[in-house]
Design a protein around this motif. Structure first.
Motif, PDB file in Angstrom:
ATOM      1  N   ASN A  64     -11.629 -78.246 -66.057  1.00  0.00           N
ATOM      2  CA  ASN A  64     -11.404 -79.488 -66.571  1.00  0.00           C
ATOM      3  C   ASN A  64     -11.817 -79.615 -67.762  1.00  0.00           C
ATOM      4  OD1 ASN A  64     -10.406 -79.868 -63.769  1.00  0.00           O
ATOM      5  ND2 ASN A  64     -12.543 -80.832 -63.084  1.00  0.00           N
ATOM      6  N   LYS A  65     -11.797 -78.799 -68.917  1.00  0.00           N
ATOM      7  CA  LYS A  65     -12.512 -79.010 -70.185  1.00  0.00           C
ATOM      8  C   LYS A  65     -11.633 -79.774 -70.891  1.00  0.00           C
ATOM      9  CE  LYS A  65     -16.351 -76.574 -70.327  1.00  0.00           C
ATOM     10  NZ  LYS A  65     -17.570 -77.160 -70.759  1.00  0.00           N
ATOM     11  N   GLU A  66     -12.297 -80.852 -71.413  1.00  0.00           N
ATOM     12  CA  GLU A  66     -11.423 -81.903 -72.366  1.00  0.00           C
ATOM     13  C   GLU A  66     -11.983 -81.510 -73.633  1.00  0.00           C
ATOM     14  OE1 GLU A  66     -10.201 -85.079 -71.551  1.00  0.00           O
ATOM     15  OE2 GLU A  66     -10.884 -85.480 -69.436  1.00  0.00           O
ATOM     16  N   TYR A  67     -11.349 -81.689 -74.800  1.00  0.00           N
ATOM     17  CA  TYR A  67     -11.643 -81.488 -76.091  1.00  0.00           C
ATOM     18  C   TYR A  67     -13.190 -82.300 -76.311  1.00  0.00           C
ATOM     19  CZ  TYR A  67      -7.676 -79.253 -77.725  1.00  0.00           C
ATOM     20  OH  TYR A  67      -6.341 -78.360 -78.257  1.00  0.00           O
ATOM     21  N   LYS A  68     -13.759 -81.540 -76.964  1.00  0.00           N
ATOM     22  CA  LYS A  68     -15.167 -82.052 -77.664  1.00  0.00           C
ATOM     23  C   LYS A  68     -15.105 -82.132 -79.123  1.00  0.00           C
ATOM     24  CE  LYS A  68     -17.361 -79.182 -75.398  1.00  0.00           C
ATOM     25  NZ  LYS A  68     -17.397 -78.192 -74.119  1.00  0.00           N
ATOM     26  N   THR A  69     -15.333 -83.150 -79.839  1.00  0.00           N
ATOM     27  CA  THR A  69     -15.103 -83.215 -81.216  1.00  0.00           C
ATOM     28  C   THR A  69     -16.305 -83.325 -81.767  1.00  0.00           C
ATOM     29  OG1 THR A  69     -12.742 -84.369 -81.002  1.00  0.00           O
ATOM     30  CG2 THR A  69     -13.948 -84.738 -82.963  1.00  0.00           C
ATOM     31  N   TYR A  70     -16.629 -82.575 -82.738  1.00  0.00           N
ATOM     32  CA  TYR A  70     -17.888 -82.386 -83.541  1.00  0.00           C
ATOM     33  C   TYR A  70     -17.467 -82.977 -85.124  1.00  0.00           C
ATOM     34  CZ  TYR A  70     -19.305 -79.787 -79.702  1.00  0.00           C
ATOM     35  OH  TYR A  70     -19.503 -79.525 -78.519  1.00  0.00           O
ATOM     36  N   TYR A  71     -18.318 -83.474 -85.855  1.00  0.00           N
ATOM     37  CA  TYR A  71     -18.354 -83.815 -87.220  1.00  0.00           C
ATOM     38  C   TYR A  71     -19.299 -82.795 -87.861  1.00  0.00           C
ATOM     39  CZ  TYR A  71     -15.292 -87.882 -87.237  1.00  0.00           C
ATOM     40  OH  TYR A  71     -14.269 -88.846 -87.139  1.00  0.00           O
ATOM     41  N   VAL A  72     -18.859 -81.767 -88.706  1.00  0.00           N
ATOM     42  CA  VAL A  72     -19.770 -80.354 -89.059  1.00  0.00           C
ATOM     43  C   VAL A  72     -20.015 -80.312 -90.424  1.00  0.00           C
ATOM     44  CG1 VAL A  72     -20.134 -78.211 -88.805  1.00  0.00           C
ATOM     45  CG2 VAL A  72     -18.681 -79.274 -86.994  1.00  0.00           C
ATOM     46  N   GLN A  73     -21.283 -80.434 -90.953  1.00  0.00           N
ATOM     47  CA  GLN A  73     -21.536 -80.314 -92.472  1.00  0.00           C
ATOM     48  C   GLN A  73     -21.594 -78.748 -92.509  1.00  0.00           C
ATOM     49  OE1 GLN A  73     -25.058 -82.046 -93.992  1.00  0.00           O
ATOM     50  NE2 GLN A  73     -24.197 -81.999 -96.041  1.00  0.00           N
ATOM     51  N   VAL A  74     -20.873 -78.286 -93.465  1.00  0.00           N
ATOM     52  CA  VAL A  74     -20.929 -76.900 -93.715  1.00  0.00           C
ATOM     53  C   VAL A  74     -21.361 -76.657 -95.089  1.00  0.00           C
ATOM     54  CG1 VAL A  74     -19.420 -76.138 -91.793  1.00  0.00           C
ATOM     55  CG2 VAL A  74     -18.429 -76.617 -94.049  1.00  0.00           C
ATOM     56  N   GLU A  75     -21.985 -75.459 -95.135  1.00  0.00           N
ATOM     57  CA  GLU A  75     -22.389 -74.870 -96.439  1.00  0.00           C
ATOM     58  C   GLU A  75     -21.189 -74.482 -97.388  1.00  0.00           C
ATOM     59  OE1 GLU A  75     -26.338 -73.100 -97.352  1.00  0.00           O
ATOM     60  OE2 GLU A  75     -24.962 -71.321 -97.412  1.00  0.00           O
ATOM     61  N   GLY A  76     -21.040 -74.905 -98.403  1.00  0.00           N
ATOM     62  CA  GLY A  76     -19.625 -74.626 -99.399  1.00  0.00           C
ATOM     63  C   GLY A  76     -18.628 -75.457 -99.153  1.00  0.00           C
ATOM     64  N   ASP A  77     -17.452 -75.182 -99.987  1.00  0.00           N
ATOM     65  CA  ASP A  77     -16.347 -76.167 -99.841  1.00  0.00           C
ATOM     66  C   ASP A  77     -15.367 -75.395 -99.185  1.00  0.00           C
ATOM     67  OD1 ASP A  77     -14.604 -78.106-100.658  1.00  0.00           O
ATOM     68  OD2 ASP A  77     -14.014 -77.499-102.670  1.00  0.00           O
ATOM     69  N   ILE A  78     -15.105 -75.738 -97.833  1.00  0.00           N
ATOM     70  CA  ILE A  78     -14.462 -75.199 -96.978  1.00  0.00           C
ATOM     71  C   ILE A  78     -12.847 -75.042 -97.208  1.00  0.00           C
ATOM     72  CG2 ILE A  78     -14.011 -77.207 -95.362  1.00  0.00           C
ATOM     73  CD1 ILE A  78     -14.615 -75.029 -93.005  1.00  0.00           C
ATOM     74  N   ASP A  79     -12.158 -74.198 -97.160  1.00  0.00           N
ATOM     75  CA  ASP A  79     -10.963 -73.986 -97.533  1.00  0.00           C
ATOM     76  C   ASP A  79      -9.962 -73.958 -96.439  1.00  0.00           C
ATOM     77  OD1 ASP A  79     -11.237 -71.381 -96.556  1.00  0.00           O
ATOM     78  OD2 ASP A  79     -11.635 -70.545 -98.601  1.00  0.00           O
ATOM     79  N   GLU A  80      -8.439 -74.017 -96.834  1.00  0.00           N
ATOM     80  CA  GLU A  80      -7.521 -73.919 -95.761  1.00  0.00           C
ATOM     81  C   GLU A  80      -7.588 -72.873 -94.901  1.00  0.00           C
ATOM     82  OE1 GLU A  80      -5.522 -76.294 -94.486  1.00  0.00           O
ATOM     83  OE2 GLU A  80      -6.438 -77.649 -95.821  1.00  0.00           O
ATOM     84  N   ALA A  81      -7.831 -71.497 -95.724  1.00  0.00           N
ATOM     85  CA  ALA A  81      -7.859 -70.186 -94.881  1.00  0.00           C
ATOM     86  C   ALA A  81      -9.069 -70.292 -93.871  1.00  0.00           C
ATOM     87  CB  ALA A  81      -8.167 -68.957 -95.976  1.00  0.00           C
ATOM     88  N   ALA A  82     -10.200 -70.988 -93.990  1.00  0.00           N
ATOM     89  CA  ALA A  82     -11.219 -70.846 -93.038  1.00  0.00           C
ATOM     90  C   ALA A  82     -10.661 -72.114 -91.947  1.00  0.00           C
ATOM     91  CB  ALA A  82     -12.385 -71.418 -93.608  1.00  0.00           C
ATOM     92  N   LEU A  83     -10.135 -73.090 -92.293  1.00  0.00           N
ATOM     93  CA  LEU A  83      -9.453 -73.988 -91.333  1.00  0.00           C
ATOM     94  C   LEU A  83      -8.424 -73.517 -90.474  1.00  0.00           C
ATOM     95  CD1 LEU A  83      -9.366 -77.383 -93.735  1.00  0.00           C
ATOM     96  CD2 LEU A  83     -11.191 -76.756 -91.781  1.00  0.00           C
ATOM     97  N   THR A  84      -7.600 -72.839 -91.103  1.00  0.00           N
ATOM     98  CA  THR A  84      -6.431 -72.055 -90.163  1.00  0.00           C
ATOM     99  C   THR A  84      -7.116 -71.141 -89.297  1.00  0.00           C
ATOM    100  OG1 THR A  84      -5.171 -72.481 -92.088  1.00  0.00           O
ATOM    101  CG2 THR A  84      -4.499 -70.457 -90.468  1.00  0.00           C
ATOM    102  N   ALA A  85      -8.154 -70.181 -89.755  1.00  0.00           N
ATOM    103  CA  ALA A  85      -8.888 -69.368 -88.835  1.00  0.00           C
ATOM    104  C   ALA A  85      -9.581 -70.005 -87.597  1.00  0.00           C
ATOM    105  CB  ALA A  85      -9.898 -68.534 -89.391  1.00  0.00           C
ATOM    106  N   LEU A  86     -10.242 -71.011 -87.991  1.00  0.00           N
ATOM    107  CA  LEU A  86     -10.632 -71.729 -86.840  1.00  0.00           C
ATOM    108  C   LEU A  86      -9.643 -72.367 -85.770  1.00  0.00           C
ATOM    109  CD1 LEU A  86     -13.241 -74.054 -88.926  1.00  0.00           C
ATOM    110  CD2 LEU A  86     -13.849 -72.316 -87.317  1.00  0.00           C
ATOM    111  N   GLU A  87      -8.777 -72.889 -86.402  1.00  0.00           N
ATOM    112  CA  GLU A  87      -7.359 -73.413 -85.632  1.00  0.00           C
ATOM    113  C   GLU A  87      -6.863 -72.194 -84.764  1.00  0.00           C
ATOM    114  OE1 GLU A  87      -4.932 -75.706 -88.039  1.00  0.00           O
ATOM    115  OE2 GLU A  87      -5.976 -77.397 -87.416  1.00  0.00           O
ATOM    116  N   ALA A  88      -6.941 -70.872 -85.106  1.00  0.00           N
ATOM    117  CA  ALA A  88      -6.186 -70.053 -84.421  1.00  0.00           C
ATOM    118  C   ALA A  88      -7.185 -69.272 -83.500  1.00  0.00           C
ATOM    119  CB  ALA A  88      -5.860 -68.930 -85.643  1.00  0.00           C
TER     120      ALA A  88
END
Length: 178
Positions: A64-88
């Motif tokens: 029954n897993k529902e989405y859990k949403t997190y606000y995450v502060q990361v080291e560095g200026d995160i880019d689209e490639a990293a976001l795309t990888a997280l989504e994949a």
């Protein structure tokens, strides 16, 4: 009954600790409620507790897993490639994660100060993302951001399915009657 608790940094997600560390007992004085899931001691934000065993099972059952949403502060200026990888889905030692929802956000204006403060380095920027996952592996968000090259500095869970942190101050709770 469901208790929506804004768990502070460095608090254990249990009611007792033999070593005297801060626990839920230091914040919640409601008998016979139990945490529905976990949140690491170095993570902050929404933790659900309930006095209903069936509801606790429903909230934590992997089927029954529902989405859990997190606000995450990361080291560095995160880019689209990293976001795309997280989504994949990210390859971790315990396998590929399920696809996530990831987007870069501004630092939340409602954010409380953390004690101790997140380390600051003048030469290394930080950025914030919103990351929603349906799994709950051990330290999964931290491992995912590290795997794409942006280690987590601060992790705040803001939502579990329909339940939201909203404006509950750190260390406070709100009772939600189902």
């Amino acid at each position: 009954m469901i208790v929506l608790f804004n768990k502070p940094f460095n608090v254990l997600t249990k009611f007792t600790d033999e070593q005297g560390r801060p626990t839920l007992k230091d914040y919640i004085d409601i008998p016979k409620v139990y945490a529905a899931g976990r949140l690491d001691k170095d993570s902050e934000g929404l933790l659900l507790l309930t006095d209903d065993g069936q509801l606790n099972h429903q909230l934590t059952d992997p089927k029954n897993k529902e989405y859990k949403t997190y606000y995450v502060q990361v080291e560095g200026d995160i880019d689209e490639a990293a976001l795309t990888a997280l989504e994949a889905g990210v390859s971790l030692k315990d396998g590929l994660t399920k696809p996530a929802l990831a987007k870069k956000i501004s630092e939340p204006d409602w954010l409380w100060e953390r004690t101790p403060a997140v380390r600051f380095r003048a030469n290394i920027p930080t950025s914030w993302i919103s990351l929603s996952i349906k799994e709950g592996r051990n330290r999964q968000v931290r491992r995912m951001t590290a795997a794409v090259g942006f280690p987590t500095l601060r992790l705040i869970r803001t939502q579990i399915g329909p339940y939201k942190l909203a404006d509950i101050p750190s260390g406070e709770y709100r009772i939600f009657h189902k």
